[in-house]
Design a protein around this motif. Structure first.
Motif, PDB file in Angstrom:
ATOM      1  N   LEU A  34      29.237  41.611  44.922  1.00  0.00           N
ATOM      2  CA  LEU A  34      29.900  40.335  45.174  1.00  0.00           C
ATOM      3  C   LEU A  34      29.800  39.888  46.631  1.00  0.00           C
ATOM      4  CD1 LEU A  34      33.087  40.520  42.916  1.00  0.00           C
ATOM      5  CD2 LEU A  34      30.929  39.339  42.496  1.00  0.00           C
ATOM      6  N   ALA A  35      29.214  40.719  47.476  1.00  0.00           N
ATOM      7  CA  ALA A  35      28.960  40.305  48.857  1.00  0.00           C
ATOM      8  C   ALA A  35      27.532  39.794  49.030  1.00  0.00           C
ATOM      9  CB  ALA A  35      29.205  41.480  49.805  1.00  0.00           C
ATOM     10  N   SER A  36      26.732  39.896  47.993  1.00  0.00           N
ATOM     11  CA  SER A  36      25.320  39.523  48.100  1.00  0.00           C
ATOM     12  C   SER A  36      25.154  38.017  48.276  1.00  0.00           C
ATOM     13  CB  SER A  36      24.562  39.968  46.844  1.00  0.00           C
ATOM     14  OG  SER A  36      23.238  39.469  46.855  1.00  0.00           O
ATOM     15  N   ARG A  52      46.757  39.564  42.779  1.00  0.00           N
ATOM     16  CA  ARG A  52      45.415  38.972  42.787  1.00  0.00           C
ATOM     17  C   ARG A  52      45.131  38.271  41.460  1.00  0.00           C
ATOM     18  NH1 ARG A  52      41.462  43.206  44.451  1.00  0.00           N
ATOM     19  NH2 ARG A  52      41.661  42.396  46.576  1.00  0.00           N
ATOM     20  N   TRP A  53      45.512  38.901  40.364  1.00  0.00           N
ATOM     21  CA  TRP A  53      45.313  38.287  39.042  1.00  0.00           C
ATOM     22  C   TRP A  53      46.110  36.988  38.935  1.00  0.00           C
ATOM     23  CZ3 TRP A  53      48.934  37.219  35.241  1.00  0.00           C
ATOM     24  CH2 TRP A  53      48.409  36.777  34.020  1.00  0.00           C
ATOM     25  N   ALA A  54      47.344  36.986  39.445  1.00  0.00           N
ATOM     26  CA  ALA A  54      48.158  35.761  39.403  1.00  0.00           C
ATOM     27  C   ALA A  54      47.481  34.639  40.187  1.00  0.00           C
ATOM     28  CB  ALA A  54      49.556  36.046  39.955  1.00  0.00           C
ATOM     29  N   VAL A  55      46.866  34.975  41.311  1.00  0.00           N
ATOM     30  CA  VAL A  55      46.116  33.969  42.070  1.00  0.00           C
ATOM     31  C   VAL A  55      44.986  33.406  41.217  1.00  0.00           C
ATOM     32  CG1 VAL A  55      44.550  33.627  44.024  1.00  0.00           C
ATOM     33  CG2 VAL A  55      46.683  34.891  44.354  1.00  0.00           C
ATOM     34  N   GLN A  67      36.423  40.598  36.908  1.00  0.00           N
ATOM     35  CA  GLN A  67      36.432  39.171  36.575  1.00  0.00           C
ATOM     36  C   GLN A  67      37.457  38.407  37.410  1.00  0.00           C
ATOM     37  OE1 GLN A  67      37.067  39.321  32.337  1.00  0.00           O
ATOM     38  NE2 GLN A  67      34.879  39.300  31.893  1.00  0.00           N
ATOM     39  N   THR A  68      38.580  39.036  37.688  1.00  0.00           N
ATOM     40  CA  THR A  68      39.589  38.409  38.543  1.00  0.00           C
ATOM     41  C   THR A  68      39.011  38.087  39.912  1.00  0.00           C
ATOM     42  OG1 THR A  68      41.441  39.499  37.412  1.00  0.00           O
ATOM     43  CG2 THR A  68      41.818  38.778  39.680  1.00  0.00           C
ATOM     44  N   ARG A  69      38.290  39.041  40.487  1.00  0.00           N
ATOM     45  CA  ARG A  69      37.657  38.816  41.788  1.00  0.00           C
ATOM     46  C   ARG A  69      36.600  37.717  41.709  1.00  0.00           C
ATOM     47  NH1 ARG A  69      35.272  44.301  43.004  1.00  0.00           N
ATOM     48  NH2 ARG A  69      34.547  43.297  44.945  1.00  0.00           N
ATOM     49  N   ASP A 111      34.657  32.125  43.045  1.00  0.00           N
ATOM     50  CA  ASP A 111      34.117  30.803  42.707  1.00  0.00           C
ATOM     51  C   ASP A 111      34.429  30.493  41.255  1.00  0.00           C
ATOM     52  OD1 ASP A 111      32.779  28.438  42.346  1.00  0.00           O
ATOM     53  OD2 ASP A 111      30.862  29.132  43.111  1.00  0.00           O
ATOM     54  N   SER A 112      35.387  29.627  41.038  1.00  0.00           N
ATOM     55  CA  SER A 112      35.813  29.320  39.667  1.00  0.00           C
ATOM     56  C   SER A 112      34.823  28.432  38.933  1.00  0.00           C
ATOM     57  CB  SER A 112      37.193  28.646  39.671  1.00  0.00           C
ATOM     58  OG  SER A 112      37.154  27.403  40.368  1.00  0.00           O
ATOM     59  N   TYR A 113      33.811  27.914  39.636  1.00  0.00           N
ATOM     60  CA  TYR A 113      32.816  27.062  38.991  1.00  0.00           C
ATOM     61  C   TYR A 113      31.537  27.816  38.624  1.00  0.00           C
ATOM     62  CZ  TYR A 113      35.659  23.007  40.132  1.00  0.00           C
ATOM     63  OH  TYR A 113      36.687  22.085  40.194  1.00  0.00           O
ATOM     64  N   ALA A 114      31.443  29.074  38.969  1.00  0.00           N
ATOM     65  CA  ALA A 114      30.244  29.853  38.671  1.00  0.00           C
ATOM     66  C   ALA A 114      30.340  30.454  37.270  1.00  0.00           C
ATOM     67  CB  ALA A 114      30.061  30.956  39.705  1.00  0.00           C
ATOM     68  N   ASN A 115      29.194  30.557  36.622  1.00  0.00           N
ATOM     69  CA  ASN A 115      29.148  31.180  35.301  1.00  0.00           C
ATOM     70  C   ASN A 115      28.679  32.630  35.358  1.00  0.00           C
ATOM     71  OD1 ASN A 115      26.629  30.077  36.088  1.00  0.00           O
ATOM     72  ND2 ASN A 115      25.867  30.170  33.996  1.00  0.00           N
TER      73      ASN A 115
END
Length: 481
Positions: A155-157, A208-211, A138-140, A145-149
């Motif tokens: 994740l490269a697709s 990465r999580w902090a980001v 979920q962090t990745r 994309d923080s706007y995707a649901n």
């Protein structure tokens, strides 16, 4: 069918039945002997947890009603049995959790699907690693994309879900669907926070999580829309108007009052008014959790203070704008508002909902404002409350008229101290599975054999959570069903 008009709603409506058996996977048949396990064979299960299996056996043995015990035994492990892919990424745990019959990972659903298993992680180190893998995945996703649901397993697709192919929005690799929903960024924090509290393990909460937490803060601030509409927009060609956003993809107008704008509801339906009240309450709770974790784990005092200030601002806006006067129900929380004085008075079964606010720790069950709102939600004043010969409960526009979501009945049972109300909820849930042994997305208020989604893991594990919770808090209730 024209692919430009294909949507999740169209696919799932095709699964709404005149007879429930028509939607069942071939391995599940209503004609099977009553109370025969509907779990996959042990060798076919995606993940096996001795702690969860032991809890199933122990709890089922205490249930007086054999049908209730059977439902619980089928439902609680459904996520582990059928929807998880546990692997590794950069030498760390990595877990994909699909929703069931849709081959994608929703941030909301995946968090909720594994949530009931957190109580067992101290007894099962491999289960803890699986959930650590969910947090890391979920962090990745959030950074991608923080706007995707919803996200694809790869994740490269560059191939999204079929109905998202022609969406007019800024698609990114790995995104399955890009509907901006406030709760999509809240659920992963809820999961991470409790994992930390249950295990004491801070290893997933790295740089990465902090980001990702900084990304959440920035996205929430941007979607307060104080100076502009922000970068997010979304349009889809669909026969359903709630599958797209008006105003060139930015959604209906609202006055910036400090609340976070949301394009879509937790149902993936477009908001009528962009300021969703239960979603903003959930965001306040989320920001307090971010503050604590950034303070104690990341040692990032500046960002922690920003999270606290944003939480305070949203909470003040909720106090000023969320509770309005309904002509018959009195002063209750609206479901959505626009800041100009317009509001929609309703509730939707998907959580965060008004009914489910105490479940998400957005308020207490005893809160008078919540109790007034709860009374409204569970009444004919709510246009999506349905009462029939099979059951009564809340639905929503996503499936439509007369279709009750078992999730709403589960939430009703989890947000009351009234034992008779809990017993009635369990009886309705027991009557809703239409011989399948599982919960569904929705069922007809007068005929439970007319249902949608034979394989909906969130509803299944949520039902399992209900039984575990009642077994712990109200064991006498389970003995009376």
């Amino acid at each position: 069918m024209d692919k430009n008009r294909l949507s999740r709603r169209t696919v799932l409506r095709g699964m709404a039945l005149s007879a429930g058996a028509a939607s069942l996977p071939s391995a599940i048949s209503i004609a099977q002997p009553a109370f025969q396990s509907r779990r996959p064979a042990p060798a076919a299960r995606k993940f096996r947890s001795k702690a969860v299996d032991a809890a199933i056996d122990a709890t089922a043995a205490k249930l007086r009603d054999p049908e209730l015990a059977w439902l619980f035994s089928n439902c609680l492990p459904n996520t582990l049995d059928t929807t998880v892919e546990f692997g590794s990424y950069e030498g760390k745990p990595d877990t994909v959790v699909v929703t069931g019959d849709i081959p994608a990972m929703w941030l909301r659903d995946s968090s909720a699907q594994v949530w009931p298993y957190l109580q067992f992680v101290a007894q099962d180190a491999q289960l803890a690693r699986l959930i650590e893998g969910v947090i890391r995945r979920q962090t990745r996703c959030i950074i991608a994309d923080s706007y995707a649901n919803a996200f694809m397993p790869d994740l490269a697709s560059r191939q999204p879900l079929e109905w998202s192919t022609h969406d007019k929005t800024q698609m990114h690799p790995g995104v399955g669907e890009r509907k901006w929903e406030v709760d999509s960024l809240c659920y992963p924090v809820r999961l991470a926070y409790r994992y930390w509290k249950e295990t004491g393990d801070s290893s997933p909460f790295d740089a990465r999580w902090a980001v990702a937490m900084h990304v959440i803060l920035e996205t929430f601030r941007t979607q307060q829309r104080k100076g502009s509409r922000g970068p997010y927009s979304f349009q889809r060609s669909s026969p359903a108007p709630t599958d797209t956003l008006s105003e060139d993809g930015f959604g209906n107008p609202a006055r910036p009052v400090g609340l976070i704008y949301s394009g879509f509801r937790p149902s993936d339906d477009a908001c009528a008014y962009p300021l969703n009240i239960p979603g903003n309450f959930f965001a306040v709770r989320t920001l307090h959790r971010i503050e604590e974790m950034l303070t104690q784990i990341a040692r990032d005092g500046k960002a922690a203070r920003e999270a606290r200030a944003l939480a305070d601002e949203i909470e003040a806006a909720l106090q000023a704008h969320a509770r309005l006067h309904h002509p018959t129900a009195g002063d209750v929380y609206a479901y959505e508002i626009d800041g100009f004085g317009n509001a929609i008075f309703m509730d939707d079964a998907n959580v965060p909902s008004l009914l489910g606010m105490p479940y998400l720790e957005s308020c207490s069950i005893e809160d008078p404002a919540y109790q007034a709102t709860r009374k409204f939600v569970l009444s004919d004043a709510n246009p999506y409350f349905f009462r029939g010969s099979a059951a009564e409960g809340v639905g929503g526009p996503h499936i439509g008229r007369d279709m009750i979501w078992p999730m709403s009945i589960i939430m009703r049972a989890l947000t009351t101290h009234d034992h008779q109300e809990q017993i009635q909820c369990l009886r309705w849930l027991k009557a809703s599975h239409a011989g399948t042994g599982f919960m569904h997305e929705s069922f007809n208020k007068d005929d439970a054999k007319k249902f949608t989604r034979a394989w909906f893991a969130w509803a299944n594990t949520l039902f399992g959570e209900l039984i575990l919770t009642m077994g712990r808090n109200s064991p006498g209730v389970l003995a009376q069903v």
